[in-house]
Design a protein around this motif. Structure first.
Motif, mmCIF file in Angstrom:
data_model
loop_
_atom_site.group_PDB
_atom_site.id
_atom_site.type_symbol
_atom_site.label_atom_id
_atom_site.label_comp_id
_atom_site.label_asym_id
_atom_site.label_seq_id
_atom_site.Cartn_x
_atom_site.Cartn_y
_atom_site.Cartn_z
ATOM 1 N N ILE A 66 0.824 -1.215 0.000
ATOM 2 C CA ILE A 66 0.000 0.000 0.000
ATOM 3 C C ILE A 66 0.860 1.267 0.000
ATOM 4 N N GLU A 67 2.107 1.144 0.488
ATOM 5 C CA GLU A 67 2.977 2.327 0.511
ATOM 6 C C GLU A 67 3.244 2.870 -0.889
ATOM 7 N N ASP A 68 3.244 1.985 -1.875
ATOM 8 C CA ASP A 68 3.456 2.452 -3.244
ATOM 9 C C ASP A 68 2.315 3.376 -3.664
ATOM 10 N N MET A 69 1.100 3.019 -3.288
ATOM 11 C CA MET A 69 -0.064 3.836 -3.614
ATOM 12 C C MET A 69 -0.038 5.101 -2.750
ATOM 13 N N ASP A 70 0.349 4.908 -1.502
ATOM 14 C CA ASP A 70 0.411 6.041 -0.574
ATOM 15 C C ASP A 70 1.400 7.096 -1.070
ATOM 16 N N ALA A 71 2.487 6.624 -1.678
ATOM 17 C CA ALA A 71 3.493 7.571 -2.186
ATOM 18 C C ALA A 71 2.855 8.508 -3.203
ATOM 19 N N LEU A 72 1.962 7.950 -4.026
ATOM 20 C CA LEU A 72 1.287 8.774 -5.040
ATOM 21 C C LEU A 72 0.327 9.759 -4.380
ATOM 22 N N PHE A 73 -0.420 9.270 -3.402
ATOM 23 C CA PHE A 73 -1.349 10.163 -2.701
ATOM 24 C C PHE A 73 -0.580 11.264 -1.971
ATOM 25 N N GLU A 74 0.529 10.857 -1.352
ATOM 26 C CA GLU A 74 1.312 11.841 -0.606
ATOM 27 C C GLU A 74 1.846 12.911 -1.549
ATOM 28 N N ALA A 75 2.395 12.431 -2.672
ATOM 29 C CA ALA A 75 2.974 13.381 -3.629
ATOM 30 C C ALA A 75 1.900 14.299 -4.197
ATOM 31 N N GLN A 76 0.692 13.790 -4.343
ATOM 32 C CA GLN A 76 -0.365 14.578 -4.992
ATOM 33 C C GLN A 76 -1.150 15.439 -4.003
ATOM 34 N N PHE A 77 -1.355 14.933 -2.807
ATOM 35 C CA PHE A 77 -2.294 15.614 -1.912
ATOM 36 C C PHE A 77 -1.678 16.231 -0.665
ATOM 37 N N SER A 78 -0.401 15.997 -0.406
ATOM 38 C CA SER A 78 0.165 16.618 0.786
ATOM 39 C C SER A 78 0.839 17.918 0.401
ATOM 40 N N ALA A 79 1.218 18.679 1.426
ATOM 41 C CA ALA A 79 1.835 19.984 1.199
ATOM 42 C C ALA A 79 3.168 19.855 0.466
ATOM 43 N N LEU A 80 3.750 18.656 0.516
ATOM 44 C CA LEU A 80 5.055 18.448 -0.129
ATOM 45 C C LEU A 80 5.040 18.819 -1.609
ATOM 46 N N LEU A 124 11.559 12.113 -7.040
ATOM 47 C CA LEU A 124 11.012 12.986 -8.071
ATOM 48 C C LEU A 124 9.575 12.601 -8.244
ATOM 49 N N TYR A 125 8.725 13.580 -8.536
ATOM 50 C CA TYR A 125 7.321 13.267 -8.721
ATOM 51 C C TYR A 125 6.845 13.868 -10.039
ATOM 52 N N CYS A 126 6.334 13.027 -10.911
ATOM 53 C CA CYS A 126 5.762 13.530 -12.155
ATOM 54 C C CYS A 126 4.257 13.672 -11.947
ATOM 55 N N GLY A 127 3.798 14.895 -11.900
ATOM 56 C CA GLY A 127 2.384 15.152 -11.639
ATOM 57 C C GLY A 127 1.497 14.744 -12.795
ATOM 58 N N THR A 128 2.054 14.716 -13.989
ATOM 59 C CA THR A 128 1.254 14.349 -15.153
ATOM 60 C C THR A 128 1.027 12.843 -15.218
ATOM 61 N N CYS A 129 2.113 12.105 -15.052
ATOM 62 C CA CYS A 129 1.995 10.642 -15.137
ATOM 63 C C CYS A 129 1.610 10.043 -13.791
ATOM 64 N N GLU A 130 1.602 10.878 -12.737
ATOM 65 C CA GLU A 130 1.329 10.361 -11.400
ATOM 66 C C GLU A 130 2.272 9.213 -11.092
ATOM 67 N N GLU A 131 3.550 9.546 -11.081
ATOM 68 C CA GLU A 131 4.552 8.506 -10.846
ATOM 69 C C GLU A 131 5.583 9.090 -9.890
ATOM 70 N N VAL A 132 6.073 8.252 -8.985
ATOM 71 C CA VAL A 132 7.115 8.682 -8.045
ATOM 72 C C VAL A 132 8.391 7.923 -8.384
ATOM 73 N N TYR A 133 9.531 8.624 -8.415
ATOM 74 C CA TYR A 133 10.822 7.977 -8.680
ATOM 75 C C TYR A 133 11.755 8.288 -7.521
ATOM 76 N N TYR A 134 12.166 7.250 -6.815
ATOM 77 C CA TYR A 134 13.023 7.476 -5.654
ATOM 78 C C TYR A 134 14.450 7.757 -6.103
ATOM 79 N N LEU A 135 15.163 8.540 -5.255
ATOM 80 C CA LEU A 135 16.537 8.943 -5.562
ATOM 81 C C LEU A 135 17.441 8.462 -4.441
ATOM 82 N N PRO A 136 18.762 8.538 -4.624
ATOM 83 C CA PRO A 136 19.658 8.126 -3.539
ATOM 84 C C PRO A 136 19.354 8.948 -2.283
#
Length: 908
Positions: A635-649, A676-688
């Motif tokens: 569920i964290e994978d889905m949560d990452a998208l919600f967080e990126a889209q709906f939180s103040a971050l 990194l968060y792509c708002g168009t594709c709704e995708e999160v990419y983790y970095l080092p």
DNA sequence: GCAAGGTC
């Protein structure tokens, strides 16, 4: 002895009346209890009998969980999969069960007149259960139309209800309930209230009197629906009108794929890459017409090639008529109207949503203006009274004269269509005026009339003329249409074919090109899905039924997953997109239409008697239980998208690099875990997790087009390495995971959250940034490879792609680069050094030098080791995976050590 | 407060 009593039960009151009317020849006594009961005397099995015909109102029961599972907080959704289920009365206030039981008293036989489909078969057993009838006294009447002929035939051929088909429905009910409720409760409990921006869906408007009144009206009308569908938390109409509605996170095997279709189209639009194309448009002026000819090649995507053809055509200058053909074409009249087609037309041409269209249609039906509006069939029953139905329209002020013409000159038999055996196509039953119906109902009624009249009208016929031309070796053509007979398009004018005249040509004729245009166009993305297209997709994939398709569409609108915009196009909301992207990131099956077909296919085995009901339910439930457990785990994978889209971050993130899919900038979120968060594709990419992230020049990954980044560790001795945001989280080469052994997997279990594949581990054979291109030799400290740090100039250095080992090279050199050459001694990559003119160690003052940093004396003398014990030439060992061999399905420098640890410097 | 399927 009194004649035996026979109880007959239909699926709905209207069918009960029809059956009773036929069997009693209109002589019956009707009384109203829960539903109407029609009583009359007749003959049953050759003997006199007393008949009672009544009906249910659809399903008598529906499934649910027992009370102990009703408390959301006290129930683990996972337990729902194993829970017992109970059947409760669908509409307790209607007292259908009690009604059936009372009417059954004193009856000798039960005859079931339920609709002839699986649901009808299931209702049969609900009726048997309610009445308490013995199965041996129970008969099933099977009919496909409620005409005298069909009813009498059914009565003469009574059979028994099909338990397998009924059990298939039981299975579907249990699966849908458990899967839907478990996922809905889990998601809602997890996400509701988690993100402020998500829960306060705000509808606001300027506080004018009009707005206040409008809001009040909306409030009153929608309050019931809203209370049912979502939690209304606050309503203020003081200084700013705000309606706060808690977001809802429902899941269902029909509603979710329905939403999936809308999001799929949204993603297609957003990832669309326009392409330029070119087409040749020659014009001629002939017999007073100016005509643009169509090129046989259509479009070309290469300008040079298109220009070459333009030149050929221009040089020739004359078009020769090579072929003239004339053919009579037919545009066939429509088949009978079924529900799905009515809904499509209602949405695309009349502007009514499916939900509203069905409400109007139902009212027209109960008022007797149209036939039953829920049908899949497009074929009329053989006994259908076309003349009677047509005659009822003969006095219409709008189409009366057309209908009179048909009646006088002979109407046509409709095209065959398909007969599903449920109800006849939707047709008008009696004539009515717009004044009586009101505008909306009239529009729908009008369409139903026009469509029906169209089905018994002649086909439309027209002549199609095609003239082909040749010029400079290229073929062009033009076509013209000439209508011979309008046929049904006279009553359905929006389907009419327009005349298009072209001049008369003769074969062999040569005509000068008046103008030659090289048209340059750009391909464009599709538009958002229309409601009508969505209905077609749902029908094609078996999502929902004629009656439930409008409900599913309405659900995803009411829950704010999609919004209906201009031309009734469905635009997914951020919530809807994030939900679907979430499923796609965890388990794409969850939002694909196949999930419904899978269930259907499984329960069909039960319906056909090929599998045991209990076994199938157990099997399917276990599969979904596993999917559910996996979903919970991830569920964290889905949560990452919600967080990126709906939180103040999301607001604080700054634009960093371009996404390779949509080519739009992604936002860099520096808070841990950095991503990194792509708002168009709704995708999160983790970095080092460590280091500074910057854009790496403006280079892109050749595999996925994502812009490359450089991660630099802090301090002068911190290493730096390039990475592709996409490859970093999703290594493209099989088996790469085992090579990334210095880093730990993130909590999601994916290579991601701070652990992944930078370019210095990438085995891409030709990318200039890969390990293959930039790797120099094996690391003396670990199993890694020393890779040239391309940004280290003028303090040139190699960084190990695994440990912190650093090796400094010729300091102050103008340029150092790797070459494709390998050292014959140790198989390391030969480097090219361009020394600074002033400080060059080369004797003749020249600056360019090639060599191996281990075997070339000059270069080796300039090497300085950091974080390591020593750095010496090791004979012919070490280097980059001897012979460049393919080991473990993976080719790359220094990789040989993965198989043979002795290949490393360290072991000497 | 959940699903999808009947029907009103």
């Amino acid at each position: 002895m009194a004649p035996p009593k026979v109880l007959m039960v239909a699926e709905k009151p209207s069918i009960a009346v029809s059956i009773a009317s036929v069997l009693s020849r209109g002589k019956m006594f009707t009384r109203r209890v829960s539903t109407e009961v029609h009583e009359f005397d007749g003959v049953f099995f050759g003997s006199p009998a007393q008949f009672k015909v009544t009906s249910v109102i659809g399903h008598v029961f529906s499934v649910d969980f027992p009370p102990k599972y009703q408390d959301w907080a006290a129930t683990d959704p996972l337990d729902l999969f194993e829970a017992q289920i109970v059947k409760n009365e669908s509409n307790p206030k209607a007292h259908i069960c009690r009604h059936l039981n009372q009417e059954a008293r004193g009856c000798r036989y039960l005859v079931l007149w339920l609709d002839c489909d699986r649901e009808g078969e299931n209702i049969c057993f609900e009726v048997i259960q309610s009445t308490g009838f013995n199965i041996k006294d129970t008969y099933r009447a099977r009919f496909s139309a409620v005409t005298e002929k069909d009813v009498m035939k059914a009565l003469d051929n009574l059979s028994t209800p099909n338990r397998d088909e009924a059990l298939a429905v039981d299975a579907r009910q249990e699966i849908d309930l458990k899967v839907g409720v478990a996922f809905t409760r889990y998601q809602t409990s997890y996400f509701q209230g988690k993100y402020g921006n998500l829960d306060s869906r705000v509808i606001s408007c300027v506080p004018t009197l009009f707005c206040i009144l409008l809001l009040l009206v909306i409030y009153l009308v929608l309050l019931r629906a809203l209370l049912k569908a979502s939690k209304v938390e606050a309503l203020t109409i003081m200084d700013c009108d705000i309606l706060l509605v808690a977001a809802y996170f429902s899941y269902g095997p029909c509603q979710t794929p329905t939403l999936g279709f809308c999001v799929q189209r949204y993603l297609q639009i957003n990832t669309f890459k326009p392409e330029k194309f070119w087409s040749l448009h020659p014009y001629i002026i002939f017999q007073g017409y100016e005509i643009q000819l169509e090129w046989q090649r259509g479009r070309l995507f290469d300008k040079t090639v298109a220009m070459m053809f333009q030149k050929l055509v221009a040089e020739d200058g004359f078009l020769e008529v090579t072929e003239i053909s004339e053919k009579q074409e037919t545009k066939g009249r429509p088949v009978g109207l079924n529900t799905v087609n009515l809904l499509k037309v209602a949405s695309s041409a009349l502007g009514f949503g499916p939900h509203m269209a069905m409400q109007i249609a139902e009212r027209l039906y109960t008022q007797g203006y149209i036939s039953y509006p829920r049908t899949e069939s497009t074929a009329y029953p053989p006994s259908f009274d076309f003349r009677g139905t047509l005659s009822a329209q003969a006095n219409s002020p709008t189409w009366g004269s057309y209908v009179q013409g048909l009646l006088a000159n002979g109407y046509h038999k409709p095209r065959s269509g398909t007969d599903v055996g449920d109800h006849p196509p939707i047709t008008p039953m009696k004539s009515v005026t717009e004044d009586t119906l009101g505008s909306d109902a009239w529009k729908l009624y009008q369409y139903i009339c026009q469509h029906f009249i169209g089905t018994v009208s002649p086909d439309c016929k027209y002549l199609r003329r095609k003239v082909e031309f040749s010029i400079g070796g290229e073929s062009f053509h033009c076509t013209g249409h000439q209508v011979i007979a309008k046929g049904f398009t006279a009553i359905m004018p929006w389907l009419a074919i327009n005349d298009k005249n072209i001049p008369s040509f003769t074969k062999g004729q040569k005509i000068e090109v008046s103008k030659l245009e090289l048209y340059e166009g750009t391909t464009s993305p599709p538009d958002y899905l229309t409601e009508s297209e969505l209905i077609s997709l749902m029908e094609k994939h078996g999502i929902g039924t004629d009656a439930s398709i409008p409900v599913h569409i309405n659900n995803i609108c009411e829950r704010n997953y999609v919004q209906v915009q201009a031309s009734r196009r469905l635009v997914p909301t951020t919530l809807g997109i994030t939900l679907v992207r979430g499923y796609q990131s965890i388990d794409p099956d969850l939002c694909l239409p196949d999930i419904r077909s899978f269930i259907e296919q499984q329960i069909t085995l039960i319906a056909k008697g090929q599998a045991d009901h209990h076994c199938v339910v157990q099997h399917v439930i276990q599969q979904f239980k596993q999917k559910f457990s996996y979903f919970v785990k991830k569920i964290e994978d889905m949560d990452a998208l919600f967080e990126a889209q709906f939180s103040a971050l999301t607001d604080s993130g700054r634009a960093m690099s371009k996404c390779g899919k949509c080519l739009r900038y992604m936002k860099y979120i520096s808070a841990q875990p950095t991503r990194l968060y792509c708002g168009t594709c709704e995708e999160v990419y983790y970095l080092p997790p460590m280091g500074t992230i910057k854009l790496y020049k403006e280079l892109s990954c050749p595999l996925d087009n994502f812009e490359l980044l450089v991660c630099s560790m802090p301090g002068p001795e911190g290493k730096a390495f390039p990475l592709c945001p996409y490859c970093y989280s999703n290594p493209p080469f099989e088996g790469i995971e085992s090579l990334i052994n210095t880093v730990k997997n993130g909590p999601s279990g994916k290579i991601g959250k701070g652990a992944g594949m930078p370019c210095t581990l990438c085995p891409h054979p030709t990318c200039p940034n890969s390990l293959v291109s930039q790797g120099v030799c094996a690391c003396p400290e670990c199993s890694g490879t020393l890779v040239l740090d391309p940004l280290s100039a003028p303090k040139w250095r190699l960084c190990c792609n695994k440990c912190n080992c650093l090796v400094f090279l010729a300091q102050g050199a103008h340029r150092i680069s790797t070459t494709k050459e390998r050292c014959p001694e140790c198989d390391s990559s030969v480097v090219e050094v361009d020394f600074n003119k002033k400080t060059t160690p080369l004797e003749d003052g020249s600056t360019l030098h090639r060599g191996c940093i281990l075997c070339d004396e000059l270069l080796h003398s300039l090497v300085e080791m950091k974080h390591g014990r020593g750095f010496r030439r090791m004979g012919s060992r070490g280097g980059r995976g001897r012979g460049g061999g393919r080991r473990g399905g993976y080719r790359g420098r220094g990789r040989g050590k993965m198989v043979d640890p002795k290949m490393s410097f360290r072991d000497f």
